[in-house]
Motif scaffolding. Structure first.
Motif, PDB file in Angstrom:
ATOM      1  N   TYR A 144       1.497  -1.179   8.402  1.00  0.00           N
ATOM      2  CA  TYR A 144       1.849  -2.757   8.349  1.00  0.00           C
ATOM      3  C   TYR A 144       1.540  -3.412  10.013  1.00  0.00           C
ATOM      4  O   TYR A 144       0.917  -4.406  10.023  1.00  0.00           O
ATOM      5  CB  TYR A 144       2.816  -3.020   7.760  1.00  0.00           C
ATOM      6  N   GLU A 145       2.213  -2.557  10.755  1.00  0.00           N
ATOM      7  CA  GLU A 145       2.148  -2.856  12.331  1.00  0.00           C
ATOM      8  C   GLU A 145       0.654  -2.911  12.661  1.00  0.00           C
ATOM      9  O   GLU A 145       0.265  -3.758  13.293  1.00  0.00           O
ATOM     10  CB  GLU A 145       2.817  -1.903  13.271  1.00  0.00           C
ATOM     11  N   LEU A 149      -2.138  -3.352  10.951  1.00  0.00           N
ATOM     12  CA  LEU A 149      -2.972  -4.295  10.577  1.00  0.00           C
ATOM     13  C   LEU A 149      -3.008  -5.560  11.336  1.00  0.00           C
ATOM     14  O   LEU A 149      -3.720  -6.181  11.581  1.00  0.00           O
ATOM     15  CB  LEU A 149      -2.411  -4.685   8.983  1.00  0.00           C
ATOM     16  N   TYR A 180       0.796  -1.150  -0.047  1.00  0.00           N
ATOM     17  CA  TYR A 180       0.140  -0.074   0.115  1.00  0.00           C
ATOM     18  C   TYR A 180       1.054   1.219   0.045  1.00  0.00           C
ATOM     19  O   TYR A 180       1.661   1.352   0.726  1.00  0.00           O
ATOM     20  CB  TYR A 180      -0.904  -0.063   1.343  1.00  0.00           C
ATOM     21  N   ASP A 208       5.963   2.009   8.046  1.00  0.00           N
ATOM     22  CA  ASP A 208       5.902   0.861   8.578  1.00  0.00           C
ATOM     23  C   ASP A 208       4.782   0.602   9.786  1.00  0.00           C
ATOM     24  O   ASP A 208       4.058  -0.327  10.003  1.00  0.00           O
ATOM     25  CB  ASP A 208       7.207   0.643   9.594  1.00  0.00           C
ATOM     26  N   LYS A 224      -4.961  -8.902   4.816  1.00  0.00           N
ATOM     27  CA  LYS A 224      -4.103  -7.891   4.063  1.00  0.00           C
ATOM     28  C   LYS A 224      -2.560  -7.873   4.658  1.00  0.00           C
ATOM     29  O   LYS A 224      -1.687  -7.506   3.765  1.00  0.00           O
ATOM     30  CB  LYS A 224      -4.659  -6.492   4.724  1.00  0.00           C
ATOM     31  N   TRP A 225      -2.276  -8.148   5.828  1.00  0.00           N
ATOM     32  CA  TRP A 225      -1.079  -8.081   6.357  1.00  0.00           C
ATOM     33  C   TRP A 225      -0.132  -9.191   5.562  1.00  0.00           C
ATOM     34  O   TRP A 225       1.001  -8.944   5.246  1.00  0.00           O
ATOM     35  CB  TRP A 225      -0.860  -8.172   7.949  1.00  0.00           C
ATOM     36  N   SER A 240       0.318  -8.128   2.368  1.00  0.00           N
ATOM     37  CA  SER A 240       1.537  -7.249   2.061  1.00  0.00           C
ATOM     38  C   SER A 240       2.839  -7.574   2.314  1.00  0.00           C
ATOM     39  O   SER A 240       3.829  -7.303   1.710  1.00  0.00           O
ATOM     40  CB  SER A 240       1.121  -6.042   3.110  1.00  0.00           C
ATOM     41  N   MET A 241       3.067  -8.568   3.293  1.00  0.00           N
ATOM     42  CA  MET A 241       4.462  -8.904   3.693  1.00  0.00           C
ATOM     43  C   MET A 241       4.779  -9.792   2.423  1.00  0.00           C
ATOM     44  O   MET A 241       6.103  -9.627   2.231  1.00  0.00           O
ATOM     45  CB  MET A 241       4.369  -9.892   5.089  1.00  0.00           C
ATOM     46  N   LEU A 249       8.768   0.373   3.760  1.00  0.00           N
ATOM     47  CA  LEU A 249       8.640   0.117   5.094  1.00  0.00           C
ATOM     48  C   LEU A 249       9.470   0.733   6.075  1.00  0.00           C
ATOM     49  O   LEU A 249       9.403   0.607   7.335  1.00  0.00           O
ATOM     50  CB  LEU A 249       9.162  -1.540   5.342  1.00  0.00           C
TER      51      LEU A 249
END
Length: 86
Positions: free
Chosen positions: A28-29, A31, A1, A25, A50-51, A54-55, A20
């Motif tokens: 993502y944390e 999520l 994203y 960051d 989604k996490w 994304s990863m 990131l």
């Protein structure tokens, strides 16, 4: 994203910076944190999905290997990846 959202139009910023690093960051944390704090509630499964997506995408697109074997993260713009360590 992308990490920048225009608060007036509610659209992603035109640069489409994906990172990131600083500013990226936390998304993502959160999520993952929202899913963990919901104790795995079914309606929060989308956060974990989604996490994971994304990863997986970050690893495929932004992780690079130095010739010596070490790894680093790149940033991505609409115009392509930027070969800098983040």
């Amino acid at each position: 994203y992308p990490i920048l959202l225009n608060p007036y139009s509610m659209r992603w910023d035109d640069d489409r910076l994906i990172s990131l690093g600083a500013g990226g960051d936390s998304f993502y944390e959160y999520l993952l944190k929202v899913w963990v704090q919901s104790v795995g509630a079914d309606d929060m499964q989308g956060m974990l999905d989604k996490w994971h997506l994304s990863m997986t995408s970050m690893i495929e697109r932004l992780v690079r290997t130095f010739t010596e074997g070490g790894k680093y993260l790149m940033e991505s713009f609409r115009s392509g990846n930027v070969g800098k360590m983040d």
